[in-house]
Design a protein around this motif. Structure first.
Motif, PDB file in Angstrom:
ATOM      1  N   ASP A 324    -141.976 -47.001   7.244  1.00  0.00           N
ATOM      2  CA  ASP A 324    -141.192 -45.787   7.019  1.00  0.00           C
ATOM      3  C   ASP A 324    -141.641 -44.971   5.815  1.00  0.00           C
ATOM      4  OD1 ASP A 324    -140.410 -47.569   5.070  1.00  0.00           O
ATOM      5  OD2 ASP A 324    -138.270 -47.179   5.266  1.00  0.00           O
ATOM      6  N   ALA A 325    -142.776 -45.328   5.205  1.00  0.00           N
ATOM      7  CA  ALA A 325    -143.217 -44.581   4.019  1.00  0.00           C
ATOM      8  C   ALA A 325    -144.708 -44.790   3.793  1.00  0.00           C
ATOM      9  CB  ALA A 325    -142.437 -45.025   2.784  1.00  0.00           C
ATOM     10  N   VAL A 326    -145.333 -43.798   3.130  1.00  0.00           N
ATOM     11  CA  VAL A 326    -146.738 -43.894   2.716  1.00  0.00           C
ATOM     12  C   VAL A 326    -146.823 -43.472   1.254  1.00  0.00           C
ATOM     13  CG1 VAL A 326    -149.088 -43.043   3.057  1.00  0.00           C
ATOM     14  CG2 VAL A 326    -147.596 -43.397   5.035  1.00  0.00           C
ATOM     15  N   LEU A 327    -147.482 -44.297   0.448  1.00  0.00           N
ATOM     16  CA  LEU A 327    -147.727 -43.976  -0.950  1.00  0.00           C
ATOM     17  C   LEU A 327    -149.212 -43.733  -1.158  1.00  0.00           C
ATOM     18  CD1 LEU A 327    -146.954 -43.959  -4.044  1.00  0.00           C
ATOM     19  CD2 LEU A 327    -147.541 -46.401  -4.010  1.00  0.00           C
ATOM     20  N   VAL A 328    -149.558 -42.623  -1.817  1.00  0.00           N
ATOM     21  CA  VAL A 328    -150.922 -42.345  -2.255  1.00  0.00           C
ATOM     22  C   VAL A 328    -150.848 -42.039  -3.743  1.00  0.00           C
ATOM     23  CG1 VAL A 328    -152.969 -40.910  -1.978  1.00  0.00           C
ATOM     24  CG2 VAL A 328    -151.529 -41.409   0.009  1.00  0.00           C
ATOM     25  N   ARG A 360    -131.611 -60.502   7.682  1.00  0.00           N
ATOM     26  CA  ARG A 360    -130.266 -61.049   7.603  1.00  0.00           C
ATOM     27  C   ARG A 360    -130.359 -62.582   7.673  1.00  0.00           C
ATOM     28  NH1 ARG A 360    -128.968 -56.853   5.721  1.00  0.00           N
ATOM     29  NH2 ARG A 360    -127.542 -55.296   6.571  1.00  0.00           N
ATOM     30  N   PRO A 361    -129.300 -63.297   7.305  1.00  0.00           N
ATOM     31  CA  PRO A 361    -129.393 -64.765   7.342  1.00  0.00           C
ATOM     32  C   PRO A 361    -129.647 -65.317   8.743  1.00  0.00           C
ATOM     33  CG  PRO A 361    -127.140 -64.034   6.900  1.00  0.00           C
ATOM     34  CD  PRO A 361    -128.027 -62.847   6.732  1.00  0.00           C
ATOM     35  N   TRP A 362    -129.277 -64.558   9.776  1.00  0.00           N
ATOM     36  CA  TRP A 362    -129.484 -65.020  11.154  1.00  0.00           C
ATOM     37  C   TRP A 362    -130.824 -64.569  11.728  1.00  0.00           C
ATOM     38  CZ3 TRP A 362    -130.177 -60.390  13.433  1.00  0.00           C
ATOM     39  CH2 TRP A 362    -129.459 -59.297  12.955  1.00  0.00           C
ATOM     40  N   GLY A 363    -131.531 -63.674  11.045  1.00  0.00           N
ATOM     41  CA  GLY A 363    -132.790 -63.152  11.581  1.00  0.00           C
ATOM     42  C   GLY A 363    -133.114 -61.810  10.961  1.00  0.00           C
ATOM     43  N   LYS A 364    -133.365 -60.788  11.793  1.00  0.00           N
ATOM     44  CA  LYS A 364    -133.709 -59.465  11.266  1.00  0.00           C
ATOM     45  C   LYS A 364    -133.485 -58.410  12.335  1.00  0.00           C
ATOM     46  CE  LYS A 364    -138.587 -59.925  12.587  1.00  0.00           C
ATOM     47  NZ  LYS A 364    -139.996 -59.905  12.117  1.00  0.00           N
ATOM     48  N   TYR A 365    -133.482 -57.133  11.890  1.00  0.00           N
ATOM     49  CA  TYR A 365    -133.485 -56.034  12.851  1.00  0.00           C
ATOM     50  C   TYR A 365    -134.421 -54.942  12.362  1.00  0.00           C
ATOM     51  CZ  TYR A 365    -130.155 -53.459   9.863  1.00  0.00           C
ATOM     52  OH  TYR A 365    -129.548 -52.809   8.814  1.00  0.00           O
ATOM     53  N   ASP A 366    -135.003 -54.221  13.305  1.00  0.00           N
ATOM     54  CA  ASP A 366    -135.930 -53.129  13.018  1.00  0.00           C
ATOM     55  C   ASP A 366    -135.356 -51.862  13.642  1.00  0.00           C
ATOM     56  OD1 ASP A 366    -138.023 -51.428  12.571  1.00  0.00           O
ATOM     57  OD2 ASP A 366    -139.532 -52.609  13.626  1.00  0.00           O
ATOM     58  N   SER A 367    -135.084 -50.853  12.813  1.00  0.00           N
ATOM     59  CA  SER A 367    -134.539 -49.585  13.312  1.00  0.00           C
ATOM     60  C   SER A 367    -135.672 -48.772  13.933  1.00  0.00           C
ATOM     61  CB  SER A 367    -133.873 -48.810  12.181  1.00  0.00           C
ATOM     62  OG  SER A 367    -132.778 -49.530  11.668  1.00  0.00           O
ATOM     63  N   ARG A 378    -134.473 -53.122  17.313  1.00  0.00           N
ATOM     64  CA  ARG A 378    -135.005 -54.361  17.884  1.00  0.00           C
ATOM     65  C   ARG A 378    -134.459 -55.502  17.030  1.00  0.00           C
ATOM     66  NH1 ARG A 378    -139.655 -55.778  21.059  1.00  0.00           N
ATOM     67  NH2 ARG A 378    -140.056 -58.017  20.882  1.00  0.00           N
ATOM     68  N   ILE A 379    -133.716 -56.403  17.656  1.00  0.00           N
ATOM     69  CA  ILE A 379    -133.023 -57.475  16.940  1.00  0.00           C
ATOM     70  C   ILE A 379    -133.683 -58.806  17.252  1.00  0.00           C
ATOM     71  CG2 ILE A 379    -130.833 -58.734  16.760  1.00  0.00           C
ATOM     72  CD1 ILE A 379    -129.393 -56.116  17.275  1.00  0.00           C
ATOM     73  N   THR A 380    -133.928 -59.595  16.209  1.00  0.00           N
ATOM     74  CA  THR A 380    -134.474 -60.946  16.356  1.00  0.00           C
ATOM     75  C   THR A 380    -133.470 -61.935  15.779  1.00  0.00           C
ATOM     76  OG1 THR A 380    -136.738 -60.106  16.108  1.00  0.00           O
ATOM     77  CG2 THR A 380    -136.407 -62.466  15.828  1.00  0.00           C
ATOM     78  N   GLU A 442    -135.101 -62.178  21.230  1.00  0.00           N
ATOM     79  CA  GLU A 442    -135.465 -60.786  20.968  1.00  0.00           C
ATOM     80  C   GLU A 442    -134.676 -59.896  21.921  1.00  0.00           C
ATOM     81  OE1 GLU A 442    -137.688 -59.754  18.729  1.00  0.00           O
ATOM     82  OE2 GLU A 442    -138.788 -61.571  18.192  1.00  0.00           O
ATOM     83  N   LEU A 443    -134.008 -58.882  21.360  1.00  0.00           N
ATOM     84  CA  LEU A 443    -133.297 -57.952  22.232  1.00  0.00           C
ATOM     85  C   LEU A 443    -133.351 -56.538  21.665  1.00  0.00           C
ATOM     86  CD1 LEU A 443    -130.241 -57.268  20.917  1.00  0.00           C
ATOM     87  CD2 LEU A 443    -129.780 -59.556  21.723  1.00  0.00           C
ATOM     88  N   ILE A 444    -133.160 -55.577  22.530  1.00  0.00           N
ATOM     89  CA  ILE A 444    -133.066 -54.180  22.140  1.00  0.00           C
ATOM     90  C   ILE A 444    -131.596 -53.780  22.150  1.00  0.00           C
ATOM     91  CG2 ILE A 444    -133.699 -51.799  22.693  1.00  0.00           C
ATOM     92  CD1 ILE A 444    -136.039 -53.523  21.796  1.00  0.00           C
ATOM     93  N   GLU A 445    -131.151 -53.183  21.052  1.00  0.00           N
ATOM     94  CA  GLU A 445    -129.777 -52.722  20.938  1.00  0.00           C
ATOM     95  C   GLU A 445    -129.774 -51.195  20.870  1.00  0.00           C
ATOM     96  OE1 GLU A 445    -126.412 -54.299  18.174  1.00  0.00           O
ATOM     97  OE2 GLU A 445    -127.412 -52.693  17.060  1.00  0.00           O
ATOM     98  N   VAL A 446    -129.013 -50.580  21.749  1.00  0.00           N
ATOM     99  CA  VAL A 446    -128.826 -49.126  21.718  1.00  0.00           C
ATOM    100  C   VAL A 446    -127.386 -48.854  21.298  1.00  0.00           C
ATOM    101  CG1 VAL A 446    -128.928 -46.970  22.993  1.00  0.00           C
ATOM    102  CG2 VAL A 446    -130.546 -48.810  23.541  1.00  0.00           C
ATOM    103  N   GLN A 447    -127.227 -48.226  20.135  1.00  0.00           N
ATOM    104  CA  GLN A 447    -125.907 -47.873  19.641  1.00  0.00           C
ATOM    105  C   GLN A 447    -125.624 -46.405  19.965  1.00  0.00           C
ATOM    106  OE1 GLN A 447    -125.950 -48.519  15.427  1.00  0.00           O
ATOM    107  NE2 GLN A 447    -126.349 -50.729  15.582  1.00  0.00           N
ATOM    108  N   SER A 448    -124.375 -46.111  20.320  1.00  0.00           N
ATOM    109  CA  SER A 448    -123.981 -44.723  20.551  1.00  0.00           C
ATOM    110  C   SER A 448    -122.556 -44.530  20.055  1.00  0.00           C
ATOM    111  CB  SER A 448    -124.063 -44.375  22.045  1.00  0.00           C
ATOM    112  OG  SER A 448    -123.219 -45.222  22.806  1.00  0.00           O
ATOM    113  N   GLY A 449    -122.325 -43.384  19.428  1.00  0.00           N
ATOM    114  CA  GLY A 449    -120.985 -43.127  18.921  1.00  0.00           C
ATOM    115  C   GLY A 449    -120.980 -42.077  17.834  1.00  0.00           C
ATOM    116  N   THR A 450    -119.809 -41.852  17.259  1.00  0.00           N
ATOM    117  CA  THR A 450    -119.640 -40.790  16.272  1.00  0.00           C
ATOM    118  C   THR A 450    -120.127 -41.191  14.891  1.00  0.00           C
ATOM    119  OG1 THR A 450    -117.392 -41.584  15.862  1.00  0.00           O
ATOM    120  CG2 THR A 450    -117.665 -39.816  17.487  1.00  0.00           C
TER     121      THR A 450
END
Length: 467
Positions: A324-328, A360-367, A378-380, A442-450
């Motif tokens: 999510d970032a590049v440093l030069v 997270r203590p149970w694994g990780k997620y990637d937005s 993507r949730i692991t 491994e699963l894909i989570e799609v969130q929707s809402g306000t």
């Protein structure tokens, strides 16, 4: 017995974008195959020590526990600081913890984010310092300087005593001319921030010179709460404690300070230039990590986390790519990376605080993606682990299993999902996700809402003590 005390509370802002507030440099594998924290612990092999005591920030507790577990050094031995108060109070907490079970405890105080290339020389220095510490001296390790450095404090040695010296003076970071003069005398060492001292002697000196810190730490340790692998101290008592380093609180005031010279390839990994110095260089003086292609490039540090990074016709740069970032940056200006972090904070951004990939203590997620009223992750989930039983007020979720097996509970009803199966969790439903299998889920989570913020989670049960 010597108890290693590992100070793991820093944020490492000068190593952004790899180092973030919620995933700082001590938990990254920046130098070797292991993280800096793990390397700090593993270099103790060959010394006769007790299990380590780790002191870390509340926000990093699960990172620290997992990394200790990976090298088989997790044993209810992590003291959580509810707020950072610098090294003098932190060491006092460790001193009281070890004295509770060993009245002769000695503390080997180490930072979790330093690199040492000559581990035998490090262990030899510790062994040399041990008789002094046993006799009640407060020993610090002075790094034999290799060049005039303006980024470190210095220690001036006094009268020789065996292979050590009395401390004549602690001095602040000098300008270049002064640092050059220090080097020429041969009497000055870099201040490493590492110590060997008896726990009871340290508390005696702290009580004599900073009774306010001593009393606050004593009160904080009178009401400790065990929590999984963590020791929680009294938050209100510790909040009253002044923030002070061991140098200012004790070492500059005591008459029993000693310095043992250490020439072991020490580096505090304080900026990207340090990683260039420590890294394996190609024929053009470049240190490249990840998927990197260079052309007419010299003396650069180039890191690609998840994408190809190509360079042409550049010299003396640091180039760091994350998801999510590049440093030069010019390699001579990398100390000022922290100014970028300050700008990100001032702008209300999140890139200074966490990565796109969050552990997270149970694994990780990637937005993976986000937009107006939706977010994709993507949730692991690690084998045998379970997310909290929870509910959301503002969002619904749709889960698609990519690999592994999921036990999903929604409003009391449980069903098993396998690869390519999916399920919908309505707004307001109480739900939980568990991996009952032997491989990561491994699963894909799609969130929707306000509203899709992480603070829209109401936890009812949680095996990690977060409810």
């Amino acid at each position: 017995m010597i108890y290693p005390v590992i100070m793991a509370g820093g944020n490492g802002s000068r190593l952004w974008p790899m180092s973030r507030e919620l995933y700082p440099k001590q938990f990254l594998d920046l130098v070797g195959e292991k993280t800096l924290l793990q390397e700090t612990l593993l270099r103790l092999k060959g010394l006769d020590t007790a299990p380590p005591v780790l002191i870390c920030n509340e926000a990093h507790r699960f990172l620290a526990a997992e990394q200790l577990r990976q090298i088989d050094q997790l044993n209810h031995n992590i003291i959580l600081e509810p707020a950072g108060r610098n090294t003098a109070p932190a060491i006092a907490l460790a001193a009281q913890t070890t004295l509770a079970s060993d009245e002769n405890a000695m503390l080997l105080v180490l930072a979790a984010d330093h690199a040492i290339t000559d581990e035998k020389a490090f262990r030899d220095a510790v062994n040399s310092a041990t008789p002094l510490a046993e006799a009640g001296e407060l020993v610090t390790f002075g790094i034999v300087p290799s060049h005039p450095e303006t980024g470190y404090g210095y220690i001036r040695r006094g009268k020789a005593l065996g292979g050590a010296f009395q401390v004549a003076q602690f001095v602040e970071k000098p300008d270049l001319e002064t640092a050059t003069d220090y080097l020429a005398t041969g009497e000055y060492y870099w201040n490493s921030g590492m110590f060997l001292l008896r726990a009871d002697r340290y508390l005696e000196e702290l009580k004599a010179h900073r009774p306010d810190i001593y009393e606050c730490c004593l009160a904080a340790m009178k009401d400790t709460q065990p929590d999984l692998d963590f020791i929680r101290i009294n938050e209100q008592a510790f909040a009253q404690c002044p923030s002070e380093s061991i140098d200012y609180a004790v070492m500059e005031k005591t008459e029993r300070a000693m310095v043992v010279p250490l020439d072991a390839g020490w580096n505090d990994v304080g900026a990207w230039s340090a990683l260039w110095e420590l890294g394996n260089k190609d024929s053009e003086g470049n240190v490249c990590k990840g998927d990197v292609v260079t052309q007419a490039t010299r003396d650069c540090y180039v890191l690609g986390e998840n994408a190809l990074v190509a360079t042409v016709g550049v010299t003396n740069l640091v180039i760091v790519q994350t998801k999510d970032a590049v440093l030069v940056a010019d390699k001579s200006q990398v100390q000022d990376v922290k100014a970028i972090v300050s700008q990100l904070k001032a702008q209300g951004r999140h890139e200074h605080r966490l990565h796109r990939e969050v552990y997270r203590p149970w694994g990780k997620y990637d937005s993976v993606d986000s937009g107006q009223r939706y977010q994709v992750k993507r949730i692991t989930v690690k084998a045998g682990e379970k997310l909290s039983v929870q509910m959301h007020h503002h969002r619904a979720e749709h889960w698609v299993v990519v690999s592994g097996t999921a036990n999903v509970t929604i409003d009391g009803n449980t069903q098993m999902l396998t690869e390519n199966q999916s399920i919908y969790i309505p707004v307001g439903s109480v739900h939980a996700l568990e991996n009952p299998g032997k491989i990561p889920l491994e699963l894909i989570e799609v969130q929707s809402g306000t509203y899709l913020g992480e603070d829209d989670i109401v936890r009812f049960e949680d095996r990690y003590g977060r409810s």
